[in-house]
Design a protein around this motif. Structure first.
Motif, short mmCIF file in Angstrom:
data_model
loop_
_atom_site.label_atom_id
_atom_site.label_comp_id
_atom_site.label_asym_id
_atom_site.label_seq_id
_atom_site.Cartn_x
_atom_site.Cartn_y
_atom_site.Cartn_z
N ALA B 296 0.90 -1.10 -0.01
CA ALA B 296 -0.28 0.06 -0.01
C ALA B 296 0.90 1.32 -0.08
O ALA B 296 0.59 2.01 -0.73
CB ALA B 296 -1.02 0.08 1.05
N ILE B 297 1.87 1.18 0.73
CA ILE B 297 2.84 2.81 0.56
C ILE B 297 3.54 2.95 -0.59
O ILE B 297 3.47 4.03 -1.23
CB ILE B 297 3.40 2.58 2.19
N VAL B 298 3.93 1.34 -1.36
CA VAL B 298 4.55 1.64 -2.83
C VAL B 298 3.49 2.32 -3.52
O VAL B 298 4.04 3.24 -4.82
CB VAL B 298 4.92 -0.03 -3.07
N LEU B 299 2.44 1.71 -3.31
CA LEU B 299 1.19 2.56 -4.40
C LEU B 299 0.82 3.67 -4.09
O LEU B 299 0.91 4.63 -5.08
CB LEU B 299 0.02 1.39 -4.10
N VAL B 300 1.03 4.08 -3.19
CA VAL B 300 0.96 5.90 -3.04
C VAL B 300 1.59 6.26 -3.51
O VAL B 300 2.10 7.44 -3.90
CB VAL B 300 0.73 5.95 -0.82
N LEU B 301 2.63 6.22 -2.61
CA LEU B 301 4.02 6.76 -3.58
C LEU B 301 4.12 6.46 -5.18
O LEU B 301 4.80 7.74 -5.51
CB LEU B 301 5.82 5.86 -2.94
N GLY B 302 3.90 5.01 -5.74
CA GLY B 302 4.13 5.70 -6.55
C GLY B 302 3.26 6.45 -7.73
O GLY B 302 3.00 7.00 -8.54
N LEU B 303 1.86 6.65 -6.98
CA LEU B 303 0.53 7.48 -7.71
C LEU B 303 1.21 8.78 -7.58
O LEU B 303 1.09 9.42 -8.47
CB LEU B 303 -0.53 7.24 -6.78
N VAL B 304 2.20 8.84 -6.63
CA VAL B 304 2.66 10.70 -6.00
C VAL B 304 3.22 10.91 -7.37
O VAL B 304 3.99 11.71 -8.41
CB VAL B 304 2.85 10.57 -4.98
N TYR B 305 4.42 10.13 -7.29
CA TYR B 305 5.58 10.02 -8.94
C TYR B 305 4.65 9.87 -9.77
O TYR B 305 4.81 11.35 -10.84
CB TYR B 305 6.09 8.89 -8.69
N VAL B 306 4.04 9.67 -10.48
CA VAL B 306 3.32 9.87 -11.56
C VAL B 306 2.39 10.38 -11.47
O VAL B 306 2.05 11.30 -12.50
CB VAL B 306 2.18 8.52 -11.58
N ARG B 307 1.62 11.19 -10.42
CA ARG B 307 1.30 12.68 -10.92
C ARG B 307 2.39 13.69 -11.09
O ARG B 307 1.77 14.78 -11.76
CB ARG B 307 0.51 12.70 -8.90
N LEU B 308 3.23 13.84 -10.40
CA LEU B 308 4.64 14.94 -10.47
C LEU B 308 5.01 13.95 -11.78
O LEU B 308 4.77 15.85 -12.47
CB LEU B 308 5.40 14.69 -8.92
N ALA B 309 4.63 13.36 -12.37
CA ALA B 309 5.87 13.38 -13.42
C ALA B 309 5.14 13.93 -14.40
O ALA B 309 5.05 13.84 -16.21
CB ALA B 309 6.20 12.26 -13.62
N LYS B 310 2.94 13.34 -14.29
CA LYS B 310 2.42 13.06 -15.33
C LYS B 310 2.53 12.80 -16.49
O LYS B 310 2.53 12.62 -18.02
CB LYS B 310 2.19 15.19 -15.81
N VAL B 311 3.16 11.29 -16.10
CA VAL B 311 3.89 10.16 -17.00
C VAL B 311 2.41 9.33 -17.12
O VAL B 311 1.16 9.05 -16.40
CB VAL B 311 4.18 9.92 -16.62
N GLU B 312 2.14 9.17 -18.94
CA GLU B 312 1.17 8.14 -18.40
C GLU B 312 1.50 6.75 -18.52
O GLU B 312 2.96 5.87 -19.66
CB GLU B 312 0.44 8.04 -19.71
N VAL B 313 1.40 5.51 -18.00
CA VAL B 313 1.75 4.45 -16.89
C VAL B 313 0.58 3.52 -17.27
O VAL B 313 -0.59 3.76 -17.04
CB VAL B 313 2.13 4.70 -15.94
#
Lengths: 447, 313
Positions: B296-313
Motif C-alpha cells: 500500500a505504501i509503495v502504491l501511494v508513492l507510485g501514484l504521487v510520482y506519476v502525478r508529479l511526472a504526469k507520465v502516462e503509465v
C-alpha cells in the motif's frame, strides 16, 4: 500467417512441455525393487560422518534381503537457514525421508503435523530399551507421542580457559552462585580490559539465544515456566525476571562482548575467535565444544584442549539454587508424515542410532550418547569427556517444552537485544518480553 | 492541388475490404495463443500469490506448531498488531531512510551527474568511465554483498580499513559503527548504473537548439540545467524514481547478506522484518499483513510520482 501460427504453436508447445515436466514427480521406487530414500544433513561434520555410514547400511539391508539405496541431501547451512528451508519442503511434501533435526524445531514441526509419530516403530525396536529413561521421557512431545529418534545429546555447561584464568590468578573452582562468578569476571575484566564471558543473547544469535543462552539459566532456577500437561507458558513465572536481571548485570558490568553479539554470526568472533584466543575466557557451551567447536578437527581448534579448557556447571542464580548442568536432546532423526518410505527411513534412523555407526557420529560431532550401551564401543570408548557428559545426563536439569517455543525464543531474543544494546534494564526487558510473548503466543498458549 | 476529405472511423471500418476483416478474425486465435502462456504465467505466479497473500494477511496462519493445523480468519488483527508494533514501525522508518538516502538522493543525483558528465564532448575515456559505473549492475547480488563485506570488514585487512590506515586511522567495524550509512553506500554503488543509463537516454532527446538559445540569452550552465534540461527530462526522472523506489523498498539480499538487519535492528528494513516474521518465525499471517502494508505504501508513492511526472503509465 502460416508462419505465425507455426511459431505460436511452437511457443505454446515449449511452455506446455516445460510446465508438464516441472509437474512430473520423480519416482523413487524402481521396478527392480530398489527403494530409494534420502537423508538430509546441514552441518559438514554430520554430512561427512553419515556419508561414511551409508554404504554400511545399504550392505546391511542387502543381507536382510532389502534393496535400499540412500541419497545424502547435503547443504551446509546455519540452524535458522536450515529450519527455513526444511519447513518449506515439509509443507510441500518434498522433504527428504530422514531429517536430522535439532531438538528446538521438533515441537513446532510435530505440532504442525509434519512429522510422523514413531511410537510404534520404537516399541518394536530393541534399541529403544537401551535409551536412558530421562531421554525417553523428554522425547515425548506435548501430545505424548515421540516424533524423533534422538541419536545425540549433551550437557550445556560453562566452558572456561583454565590456562588463562590461572595465569590471571583467578580461582577456577566451581562457582556456587552467579554472584560469585560475576565477581570473578569483574576481576578478569579489571586485569585484561576485555569482556570475559559470552552467553548467547540478542536477535543475531537466532533461536539459540533461548536454547543455549537464556533457557539453561532459567531452567536451573525455575521449572514452572512451561507445563507439558496443559501446554501453556507461564510468563509470570518468577525465573524469567531473575534471568533478565542477570543479563542486565552482565551488561552493566561490561562483561559481555555486546558489539560482537549484535553482529551477524555472533558465534564467530566470540566462540571461534575470542575463546580460542583466550580473550573471552568463559563461554556457555554444550558438549559439542570438545569436538565440533574446539576439537582438533573442529571449527576453531584449541591446542591441548583437554588441558587448557575445563567446565563449570551453571552456578545457582537465586537463594537455594545449586550448581547444575543443563541437558538437551541435541539432534534426532525425524521422518516426514508425507514420506512414502517411512519403514525404510526408520530402518536407516535405527541403524544410525546404534552401535558403531552411532559411536562414529558422536565422536565426529562431539556429543554424548543417549543410550546406556555405548561406553565400550569404539571410537566413543576413547572419548572420556563425552562419556563423562553422558554420565552427567542423569543429574542434569531439563525442562521439556512444547508448542510456542519458537515464539518464546523470538521474544527472549528481542528482549535480550534491548539489554545488550543498552536500551533496557532487566525490568524493562522483562516487561517487553511479556508484552511480545503475549502477542506472539496468543491466549491459548498462556497460563 | 488536391484536397483531402477525412472520413469518420465507422465509415472507414465499413469500407475496409472483407479480406482484411477475415484476416483479423483469423489472427485473433493466434494472438490469444501467443499471449496466453504469458498471461497464464502472470496469473499463476503473480496475481494468484498476491491474492492468496492478501487472504493470508487476514488469518493467523503459522507454518509450525499446532496453530499451523487450523488457521483461522482474524479480520484486521494482524494489521492492528503491526501498526502498533514498535519493531515494524521502526523497520518502516529504516526503509524510508534507506530509500531516501540511497535511491532518491544517492542513485538519482549521482546517476544524473554521471550521465551529464558522459554527455560532455570534452570528456576523455568515456568508455572506461561508463564501464566502471556499469560494472556494479552486472555483478550478482550475492557476489556484490560478499565483496562489500570484505571491503567493510572490521579487521585491519579490510579494504576500507587499509585505505584509512594510510591516514593513521585504526581499524573500524564499519557495519557496526555506521551500519545504515554502509548499506546506503553499497546500494548507491549498485544502483547508479541504471540511473545513468536512463538519464543519458533522456538527455540525448533534449534539443540542442534550446540549450544553445538559452546560452545565447546569457544563462549559466546551472541555469540551463535547472530551467531547460530538467523540465524536459522530468518524465524519465520521475519514472526512474518510481522504479528505484519500488525496487529499493523491496530490497532484501544486499542488506541481509551484509548485516542481517543488525546491529540492534538498525538496518532491519521492512523486507527483512517480513522475512523474519514469515519465514524465520513461521508467522505467515503477520508476514503477509506486513507485505500488504508495504504494498500500500509503495502504491501511494507510485501514484504521487506519476502525478508529479504526469507520465502516462
Amino acid at each position: 500467417m502460416k508462419r505465425s501460427r507455426v511459431i505460436g504453436l511452437l511457443a505454446a508447445s515449449v511452455v506446455a512441455a516445460g510446465g508438464l515436466s516441472a509437474c512430473s514427480a520423480s519416482s523413487n521406487s524402481n521396478s527392480d525393487g530398489v527403494v530409494n530414500i534420502s537423508i538430509t544433513e546441514y552441518q559438514q561434520t554430520r554430512i561427512d560422518a553419515v556419508n561414511k555410514l551409508i554404504p554400511g547400511f545399504e550392505a546391511e539391508m542387502k543381507k536382510q534381503g532389502k534393496n535400499i539405496k540412500v541419497t545424502m541431501v547435503a547443504d551446509v547451512l546455519t540452524d535458522d537457514q536450515f529450519k527455513t528451508k526444511i519447513t518449506q519442503q515439509l509443507i510441500a511434501g518434498q522433504a527428504p525421508d530422514v531429517l536430522d533435526l535439532g531438538d528446538s524445531v521438533v515441537p513446532g514441526f510435530a505440532g504442525a503435523g509434519y512429522l510422523a509419530p514413531l511410537d510404534d516403530y520404537l516399541n518394536n525396536w530393541d534399541g529403544w530399551s537401551h535409551y536412558y529413561p530421562q531421554i525417553k521421557t523428554a522425547s515425548a512431545r506435548q501430545d505424548g507421542h515421540v516424533y524423533d529418534l534422538v541419536h545425540e545429546t549433551g550437557v550445556q555447561n560453562l566452558f572456561y580457559r583454565k590456562d588463562v584464568l590461572t595465569s590471571l590468578g583467578i580461582s577456577t573452582t566451581q562457582p556456587a552462585t552467579w554472584d560469585d562468578l560475576l565477581a570473578r569476571m569483574v576481576e578478569v575484566k579489571n586485569k585484561t580490559g576485555g569482556t570475559p564471558i559470552v552467553i548467547p543473547a540478542g536477535t543475531a544469535w537466532g533461536g539459540s539465544t533461548w536454547t543455549e543462552g537464556f533457557q539453561p539459566i532459567l531452567g536451573g532456577t525455575d521449572k514452572n515456566y512451561y507445563s507439558l500437561d496443559t501446554g501453556k507458558w507461564d510468563l509470570n513465572s518468577s525465573g524469567f525476571h531473575a534471568v533478565f536481571d542477570l543479563y542486565s548485570q552482565l551488561f552493566s558490568k561490561g562483561l559481555l562482548p555486546v558489539q560482537d553479539l549484535q553482529n551477524p554470526n555472533p558465534w564467530e568472533p566470540t566462540k571461534y575467535v575470542g575463546f580460542p584466543a583466550g580473550t573471552i575466557p568463559v563461554a556457555a557451551q554444550g558438549t559439542s565444544g570438545w569436538k565440533f567447536d574446539w576439537g582438533p578437527a573442529g571449527k576453531a581448534p584449541i591446542p591441548d584442549l583437554n588441558n587448557v579448557v575445563d567446565t563449570w556447571q551453571y552456578p545457582g542464580l537465586r537463594s537455594g539454587d545449586t550448581p547444575y548442568g543443563w541437558s538437551g536432546l541435541g539432534f534426532g532423526f525425524g521422518i516426514p508424515e508425507k514420506s512414502q518410505h517411512k519403514d525404510e527411513a526408520m530402518l536407516l534412523a535405527e541403524y544410525l542410532s546404534a552401535g558403531e555407526p552411532l559411536a562414529d557420529q558422536l565422536v565426529s560431532s562431539g556429543a554424548a550418547s543417549p543410550r546406556d550401551d555405548l561406553a565400550d564401543v569404539k571410537p566413543y570408548a576413547d572419548e572420556p569427556k563425552l562419556i563423562a557428559a553422558g554420565k552427567n545426563l542423569a543429574s542434569s536439569v531439563y525442562v521439556p517444552t512444547g508448542d510456542g517455543a519458537d515464539q518464546i525464543a523470538q521474544a527472549v531474543a528481542a528482549a535480550t537485544e534491548l539489554i545488550i544494546s543498552g536500551t533496557a534494564d532487566g525490568d524493562q526487558a522483562y516487561d517487553a518480553f511479556k508484552k511480545d510473548a503475549t502477542d506472539l503466543l496468543g491466549p491459548s498458549l498462556i497460563k | 492541388m488536391t484536397s483531402t476529405v477525412t472520413a469518420p472511423a465507422s465509415a472507414l471500418a465499413a469500407s475496409q475490404p472483407p479480406a482484411r476483416k477475415r484476416r483479423r478474425r483469423r489472427s485473433t486465435p493466434l494472438i490469444a495463443l501467443l499471449l496466453g502462456p504469458a498471461a497464464v504465467l502472470i496469473i499463476v505466479f503473480i496475481v494468484a500469490p498476491a491474492v492468496y497473500g492478501m487472504y493470508l494477511s487476514f488469518t493467523n496462519t503459522q507454518l509450525t506448531g499446532f496453530a499451523a493445523r487450523s488457521p483461522k480468519l482474524v479480520g484486521f488483527d494482524n494489521y492492528a498488531y503491526l501498526l502498533t508494533n514498535a519493531d515494524f514501525l521502526s523497520s518502516l522508518g529504516h526503509t524510508g531512510e534507506f530509500v531516501l538516502y540511497s535511491a532518491i538522493i544517492g542513485q538519482t543525483v549521482l546517476g544524473m551527474v554521471a550521465a551529464i558528465l558522459l554527455s560532455r564532448p570534452w570528456i576523455r575515456g568515456k568508455g572506461i568511465f561508463g564501464a566502471a559505473i556499469l560494472m556494479p549492475m552486472v555483478v550478482p547480488e550475492v557476489v556484490a554483498s560478499l565483496t562489500w563485506a570484505s571491503v567493510l570488514s572490521n579487521n585491519s585487512s579490510g579494504t576500507l580499513n587499509l585505505l584509512t590506515s594510510f591516514f593513521g586511522a585504526g581499524s573500524t567495524d564499519w557495519l557496526q559503527v555506521v551500519p545504515l550509512a554502509s548499506v546506503v553506500a553499497v546500494n548507491i554503488w549498485r544502483g547508479i548504473a541504471f540511473a545513468m543509463i536512463m538519464f543519458q537516454a533522456a538527455l540525448e532527446d533534449v534539443p540542442v537548439e534550446l540549450i544553445e538559445a538559452a546560452r545565447i540569452d546569457g544563462a549559466r550552465a546551472i541555469q540551463v540545467f535547472r530551467h531547460v534540461t530538467l523540465p524536459l527530462i522530468r518524465g524519465p526522472v520521475f519514472l526512474y524514481l518510481l522504479l528505484t523506489t519500488i525496487s529499493t523498498v523491496g530490497a532484501f539480499g544486499l542488506v541481509y547478506f551484509l548485516t542481517q538487519g543488525g546491529p540492534a535492528g538498525q538496518t532491519r528494513i521492512a523486507a527483512i522484518y517480513i522475512y523474519e516474521r514469515a519465514l524465520q518465525f513461521s508467522q505467515i499471517g503477520i508476514g503477509s499483513a506486513a507485505s500488504m502494508i508495504l504494498l500500500a505504501i509503495v502504491l501511494v508513492l507510485g501514484l504521487v510520482y506519476v502525478r508529479l511526472a504526469k507520465v502516462e503509465v
